[in-house]
Structures are given as structure tokens and as C-alpha cells.
Design a protein around this motif. Structure first.
Motif, PDB file in Angstrom:
ATOM      1  N   ASN B  67       1.020  -1.428  -0.053  1.00  0.00           N
ATOM      2  CA  ASN B  67       0.054  -0.172   0.053  1.00  0.00           C
ATOM      3  C   ASN B  67       0.862   1.255  -0.049  1.00  0.00           C
ATOM      4  OD1 ASN B  67       0.824   0.640   2.605  1.00  0.00           O
ATOM      5  ND2 ASN B  67      -0.487  -0.877   3.598  1.00  0.00           N
ATOM      6  N   VAL B  68       0.301   2.357  -0.303  1.00  0.00           N
ATOM      7  CA  VAL B  68       1.237   3.632  -0.294  1.00  0.00           C
ATOM      8  C   VAL B  68       1.715   3.640   1.210  1.00  0.00           C
ATOM      9  CG1 VAL B  68       0.766   6.172  -0.208  1.00  0.00           C
ATOM     10  CG2 VAL B  68      -0.168   4.724  -1.924  1.00  0.00           C
ATOM     11  N   GLY B 125     -11.577  14.964   2.958  1.00  0.00           N
ATOM     12  CA  GLY B 125     -12.329  13.713   2.205  1.00  0.00           C
ATOM     13  C   GLY B 125     -11.673  12.602   1.440  1.00  0.00           C
ATOM     14  N   ASP B 126     -10.756  13.012   0.974  1.00  0.00           N
ATOM     15  CA  ASP B 126      -9.799  12.134   0.169  1.00  0.00           C
ATOM     16  C   ASP B 126      -9.085  10.881   0.733  1.00  0.00           C
ATOM     17  OD1 ASP B 126     -10.667  13.642  -1.979  1.00  0.00           O
ATOM     18  OD2 ASP B 126      -8.441  14.360  -2.399  1.00  0.00           O
ATOM     19  N   ALA B 127      -9.225   9.791   0.163  1.00  0.00           N
ATOM     20  CA  ALA B 127      -8.811   8.597   0.748  1.00  0.00           C
ATOM     21  C   ALA B 127      -7.021   8.720   1.018  1.00  0.00           C
ATOM     22  CB  ALA B 127      -8.991   7.239  -0.128  1.00  0.00           C
ATOM     23  N   ILE B 128      -6.344   9.311   0.217  1.00  0.00           N
ATOM     24  CA  ILE B 128      -5.085   9.516   0.522  1.00  0.00           C
ATOM     25  C   ILE B 128      -4.755  10.379   1.574  1.00  0.00           C
ATOM     26  CG2 ILE B 128      -4.616  11.271  -1.196  1.00  0.00           C
ATOM     27  CD1 ILE B 128      -2.237   8.188  -0.596  1.00  0.00           C
ATOM     28  N   GLY B 129      -5.461  11.647   1.791  1.00  0.00           N
ATOM     29  CA  GLY B 129      -5.381  12.299   2.939  1.00  0.00           C
ATOM     30  C   GLY B 129      -5.463  11.602   4.294  1.00  0.00           C
ATOM     31  N   HIS B 130      -6.486  10.848   4.108  1.00  0.00           N
ATOM     32  CA  HIS B 130      -6.630  10.080   5.534  1.00  0.00           C
ATOM     33  C   HIS B 130      -5.520   9.089   5.893  1.00  0.00           C
ATOM     34  CE1 HIS B 130     -10.159  11.774   6.906  1.00  0.00           C
ATOM     35  NE2 HIS B 130     -10.914  11.850   6.085  1.00  0.00           N
ATOM     36  N   TRP B 131      -5.145   8.332   4.759  1.00  0.00           N
ATOM     37  CA  TRP B 131      -4.388   7.064   4.689  1.00  0.00           C
ATOM     38  C   TRP B 131      -2.747   7.683   5.255  1.00  0.00           C
ATOM     39  CZ3 TRP B 131      -4.420   2.447   5.331  1.00  0.00           C
ATOM     40  CH2 TRP B 131      -2.995   1.543   5.135  1.00  0.00           C
ATOM     41  N   SER B 133      -2.476  10.201   6.961  1.00  0.00           N
ATOM     42  CA  SER B 133      -2.371  10.779   8.180  1.00  0.00           C
ATOM     43  C   SER B 133      -2.079   9.723   9.382  1.00  0.00           C
ATOM     44  CB  SER B 133      -3.804  11.350   8.654  1.00  0.00           C
ATOM     45  OG  SER B 133      -4.594  10.280   8.877  1.00  0.00           O
ATOM     46  N   LEU B 134      -1.798   8.445   8.915  1.00  0.00           N
ATOM     47  CA  LEU B 134      -1.387   7.551   9.880  1.00  0.00           C
ATOM     48  C   LEU B 134       0.232   7.909   9.854  1.00  0.00           C
ATOM     49  CD1 LEU B 134      -2.765   4.192   8.187  1.00  0.00           C
ATOM     50  CD2 LEU B 134      -3.028   5.143  10.435  1.00  0.00           C
TER      51      LEU B 134
END
Lengths: 239, 239, 239, 239
Positions: B67-68, B125-131, B133-134
């Protein structure tokens, strides 16, 4: 003193002294210039289906997402940390890949688990139980007789096997292929994908790799079937 | 008539006629007997950091989640379709891998995005922004001066470069390495992982691959630092 | 319709679609610019001892003479069509190689034939009988106790084998190594070689490859012995 | 302290840690059981034309004789130490190979030297001058217009080159191919070869490798011409 697995260290020495030695210029250029992969390949975590091996890819060529059963959830699925959706978004929006290939494969453990009758007893609280429930639409479609034959059943000129799926459950193969089609449909629910597909910046592809005979099948959307990537004449491989 | 990317078809012919031709027995045996990989490798989708290439792995050797930014979310993160968590669970519970390797790498686009000052303007709201943030815990730790030097700064006997990270931002390297440590900590929040680590059935490892010079670093938990996998004497690679 | 061996055609497809596809630029440049190999390697015809495989060489790197038992006849040997001498001359005088490596190997069929007691019955009119008589000086020297131990007998940290020559006749190994030394001496009878060695333009080297364990030994002229190329610490190879 | 060429040592590490690591079983079996190659390949010493690379051969597959310009002298040529004739004899009589392939290649330095007008001034006492005089029958035949077109001149669907021999002298190509035919004729003067060819135990083949485009041509004795090994449809190689 590291306890790092010796097998991986041994393999790393092989990479360093062979692959890297021969292609150090490419690695340095890619490090300096950044990656510009043309395709995202979505593949299974399976240890027998590595995209870089099957496509004999060099550094910088493909961006690769791998999860169990190479699944794409629908765009609007809930969850804060959506690892697969985030990876797809990064490749399309940030890197601008021109192709997405969803590649399934034979004897997939994730698909086998989803087809297991004992699955009912799986704790639905587990992550894997929820994840492979994404296969339900494909299982249902195969059960209804749709996509009953998603892989064209050709006979192969092969010394030992007269059939492309020796020892494989036809129903599982059908689900594996139907699921690739379902994942492609799910990709089309992503706004930034449907938009790019409409204006030609992005093309979606399906593929299925048979693990045993090394044959790659690609999805022909016009026929609604998977066909050998090299045509039937290319299937024979001398031992 | 397929529109499948020609470059991938060309590469597939290379696999079929070279790798598969030479190892067809192994592929057939693995298809019949099923996979039994000893390790799960969690790596980035980056096109320059394929684990099977870096570890020169053959079919059946490693189970690979990509994953990214090679991130592992905490166990209790919400969401129905948790692709990475499900893949980890499948490898540990169903396949019984004995090792998990979290492998970061240099010049990671996901880490760079997380460090970008303009990140504030990203649509959360974007998936990458949340991802990504890990990555916040790792960024914070580096900001606080913890893990300020997670990679031991040795000088390398290399014709062109006297330093291991030519052209790379030291802060980004620090976050890449600190994040590997954070992902290992997150893995320990998975009950079936902490249990297996406690009784010796499972070992967790960290690694970092520098992309440019081909050097692999492994995490030494005793020292709290990453060190060259082959020792400093092994770093020189003639052109 | 060709009757060309199918196995070679299958392998050629592997080359074309994998090696050539990845390095077509190098092949085209080498075709346009001509070859400039730095070394001549003199090796046996044996199917298990190809120099390009053992030295993992790319196109253009080594010029390779191969004959039975990797022998160099004395310069003044008679004969109009001296294929090996002509090849050596071409590499040194026309191409200007800077190194010559004479590489012997274990279990050499040519050496075994020369040591066979029934050899006396060989028709001396045969080419092979005459050719392997070039081994006589090495056989005599070993018989006299010279070079009785041309390979340093170290114990190897290897799971299965505590000795470097499992299953191999020590006398044959001794002849194989002594013959490499003899061929180097023969090379020094070539005027254009001794001249270039004297002024530093050319260096002569000996090596011995053990076939079974993959270990390469190199000749140390100061010690008069062969030693593991990577040192004894590098001998262990995990399975 | 060895002075062995570092480039070869680096490459040997690549072999040891990659190729040998993956195929150690095959090497050990071949060491214990002895070699049983099916074919003898007679190729040039040229650094760009290694048979094991072009035929992607594994250990034990081909027995390889290499001399300048891949020449076979007539059987009854004089000389005590006939290295090429001895190697052929060993492979046919002792090892019982079933195929002999004579493989020429483009831009051959030996052929170029033979065609050089200044060749007259070469000291005929040199080994190379005598050796390449074996090309005289081929040069004469081409001069007489025989074999004027030994390579079928097809147009290739290639992005850059509309012709198979970009930048190559057609006369030299003709001699290279005609010489392969001459060497096959010379092989037939060997009693043990003509006998085995007559009763079907041995087959003789010709081939020519173009170095630049990676295309292999094979000799069709019925047509008296060389043709692309994979047919003209197989010639395109994507970048």
C-alpha cells in the motif's frame, strides 16, 4: 546482531550483486528523477503471483497495489483508513497512471475461503471475513449462471494437460474471473476514474494468471470473456 | 483484439519464455501443493521498491502486502473493508507466516506528500489524505527530536557518493524510518500478532531500502537504529 | 520448416523477450561501436562452466575461448590451423585485452580422460588423445608431489559438506589446478604476451570453479595456491 | 591479496548469490551425475555472442566450443594440437551430442579482418592470419556470386530500422553466413560425424545472430538460405 530472516538477506545479496550491479544507473536516475509508472497493477498478495515477475518489469515500470484476492471495494465504502482506495487514488490522481490492470489468479486462497461452506461460521468481526465478503457479488453472479464460462475453455497443446485448469475447481476459476470484472466495475464508481476513462486518459484492464501453467489470460470486454494473452498458438511451452 | 498494454505483454513473454520455462516444475508443484510462504513483507506500492526484486525471491517465498507508504493502521481502526488489516490477518492466521517485515524506502511519494506544507489544503475527504495521516505519529516524533537519527550515518566507500543519502532530505528519511517503527508498534496492537510474538511463533522486522544506491538497512531493536544489512564492509558495489 | 532444436529456440525466445528486451540499447551500441572487452577468459567447453554465467557478464564484457580442459598449447607448437593460439593472439594483439584468465573446473571430463589408465589404448591419431596430452606436464608434476596440494584445504561451513570437494578425486583436482598453472606458463612463451606482461599492459590470472558448490577459487602466485575468491568467510551459501 | 579483476569478482558474487542460490540443486546433481548435453554449439569468442545468453541455457544444457569466427577446419588439417577438432571429437564421440549448431554472428571481427584489403600485409607466420584463411572458400564463393544472398532480405517491422542489417556491410554478412555453411561442410568430412549424420544419431545446424537487433536466423538447407528463427511475424521487439 540482527535476526532478519537469512533467506531474505541471501536474496538481497543476489539483488545487490546481480540486478542492482547491472542496472545501478537506472536506479540512480529513478531516484533522482522520481517514478513515472505508466500502469497501476492491482494484484493478490499470493506468493506465487508477483506482478514484477509475471510482467518481467524493471524498476520504475509498474505501481503495484496488493491485497488478498486483488479486490477493489466500492468507492463509497466506509472507513477512515482505506488503504486500497488510497493507493488507487494516489496512482491515478498524483502519479497519473494511464492504465489500471486488475489481475486475478488461479487457486486464490482468498477466493477459496469465500467459497468455503464453513465460511458462515467465520467471525464476521474479523477483518478477513469482511474483506472477502466483497466477493459476494461475483459468487452470486456465478451462482445465477452469469459468467458461467468467463474463461474461454480452449484445449491446450500441452504434453501433460489437455485442459487449461488441471486440478482446479471450475467454479472457483469462474469466481476469480468474475471478481476481476466486478473490481473493474467498482473502479468505475470512483469519480476521478470514470472521468479519466471517459476522456481517454485512463484505460481499465482485467487479467488472470493460472499459476500452474504460467498462462496469462486477458479480459476482452467485447466478448465478455478472458482469452490467452498470446493467443492459443502461443500457449505451448516446451519443458 | 485486446488493448492490454503492449509493454506488459512483452514482459509477460519474457517471463513465460525465460523464468517460467526454467522453473515450470516449481510453479506446478506450488499450484498443486498450495503456498507456504515463511514471511509477510509489507512494502510500498512504489515502482522502484518491489520486494520480490529486492529480495530476489522465487515463487512461493514471500506473501506481499503493498500500500502507499507501507503503512499498518492500528488494529482497532474503524471501517468495514480493511484491506491491509485483512491481508495481515490472512497471512498470520490462515497461512501462519513466521516473519513480518515492514520495509520502507527512500524518496517515498507518500511520505513526501505527508510532509508537504500544502497538505493542509488537501481535501480530508480524500482517501489518500486520511491514509497518510497515519504518518502523523512518526512526523511528530521526528519533530520532537525523537528518532532524530534513526539511520546511523555512516560514510560509505563509494566512488561518487560519500554519504548514503545523496540528494535526499534527512527529515524525510527520518520519518520514513520512524514510520516503520510505528507500523511495527501498530502490528503489536493486533491480538493474534502480540500473542504469537510472545510465544515465539512470529518475529517482527523493520527494513529500509534506499532506492538510489541499492543499500538495504535493517532495524536493530537493541540499538533503536537502522544499520546496513550486510554491514558497512559490504556496501561498496563496483560499477 | 526448420529442424533447429526446439529447446534452443525456446531459450532464444527467453533471451529475446527478457534479456534483449531489457538491454537492447546496450546491444545496439555494442553493434555500432564494436566490442572492447577488458578480459580474455579461457574456459572449458563443459556445459556446467560457462564463463558468462559464472561471472554474470553482460554483452561486451569478456572475450571467451573455450576448448576441452581449457588448455593453452605452447607457442611454438606446430600446426597450420591453431584455433586456440589464434584466438589468444586476436584478443591480445587486435583487441588489446588487459587480463587473461585461465579458468579450470572440477570433474573435468578432459582431465578425467587424461588420468584414465585405459588412456594408453587411445588411438593417438585421434585429435582428443593428442590434445589432452597437453596435460602430461601437470600430471607428472602432481605425480612427483609438486603441487600436491594446489588447493588450500579449508573446511567450509556448509550444512551438508564439511569439505570443499565432496565426491571428487583429490588427484584429479590437483591436476586440474596444476594444469591452469601450466597454461599460464605456456602463455608466457608467447612473445607478445610476455612483452605485455613485462610492461604492465597485461596480467595473467588463474581460477578454478568447483561446479558442485558454486565456489570460485583464484590462484595466488605469491603463495602458489588457489584460494576462495571471496575468502573463507564468504563461502557459506544458504539453500 | 589477489589481483583478480574486480569486475569479474563482482559478477561472480552475482552468480553465487542469485543464479547459484536458486539452482544449487541442479549444480549439485550435475556435479554428481556428470554432464549430458544434447548439443554442441560452435560459436565465436566475440564478447557479444555468448551462446548461453542467446539460448538462455541453464547448467548442463549445451557444450560450447568457441574460437575466432566460429570456424571448423577440415578434418585432415595438419597439426598435433588441434583444439577445435579435439573439442568436436570429444562432444560427439565421448559425450554423444545429438546436435551440432554452428552459429555465426554479425560484425564479426575475424571476418572483417579476413576481408580487410591490408590483409595481404599480415605476417602469415601469425596464428590468426592462418586461422582466418579458413574463410577463403566462403569469400571466394561470395565473390563468384554464389550465396550472394544467403540471408533472405525481408523487411522488418521495426520502429527505427526497415532493414535487418542496419549499418552492416552486406558482403561481410554474406561471408559470415556462407562460412557457416562451409563449416557444416567441413564437419561432414569428419568420419565419425558423417557416419552419425547418415544413421540419424546426429543433426547439423547453422545459425546467425545479428548482435544489434537480437534476431537469430537459422539455416534452411532446403532453401539454401537463412531465415528468422521465429518467422518474420516474431521479429518485432517493443522498446
Amino acid at each position: 546482531m540482527t535476526t532478519f530472516p537469512q533467506k531474505l538477506l541471501d536474496g538481497y545479496q543476489g539483488f545487490l550483486h546481480s540486478t542492482y550491479r547491472k542496472r545501478s544507473d537506472a536506479y540512480r536516475e529513478l531516484a533522482a528523477a522520481g517514478q513515472r509508472p505508466e500502469a497501476l497493477v492491482i494484484a493478490c498478495c499470493d506468493s506465487r503471483a508477483a506482478p514484477e515477475i509475471i510482467f518481467d518489469s524493471g524498476p520504475g515500470e509498474i505501481f503495484v497495489l496488493r491485497n488478498v484476492a486483488n479486490l477493489v471495494p466500492p468507492y463509497n465504502a466506509e472507513g477512515r483508513y482505506r488503504s486500497s482506495v488510497a493507493s488507487i487514488e494516489f496512482s491515478v490522481v498524483n502519479l497519473g497512471v494511464r492504465h489500471i490492470v486488475v489481475m486475478g489468479h488461479g487457486r486464490c486462497g482468498g477466493v477459496a475461503a469465500a467459497l468455503d461452506e464453513r465460511r458462515e461460521s467465520l467471525d464476521k468481526g474479523d477483518a478477513i471475513g469482511h474483506w472477502i465478503s466483497l466477493l459476494d457479488p461475483a459468487i452470486d453472479a456465478v451462482g445465477r449462471g452469469e459468467g458461467h464460462d468467463p474463461v474461454r475453455h480452449v484445449h491446450i497443446d500441452h504434453p501433460e494437460d489437455s485442459h487449461i485448469h488441471p486440478g482446479q475447481d471450475p467454479r472457483q476459476t469462474a469466481v476469480e474471473c468474475m471478481s476481476v470484472r466486478q473490481s473493474i466495475e467498482n473502479l468505475r464508481t470512483f469519480p476521478y476514474i470514470s472521468e479519466r476513462e471517459a476522456d481517454g486518459r485512463l484505460t481499465l484492464h482485467g487479467a488472470w494468471f493460472d499459476i500452474s501453467e504460467g498462462v496469462l489470460w486477458v479480459y476482452d470486454p467485447d466478448e465478455g470473456q478472458f482469452e490467452p494473452a498470446l493467443g492459443t498458438s502461443g500457449l505451448r511451452v516446451a519443458d
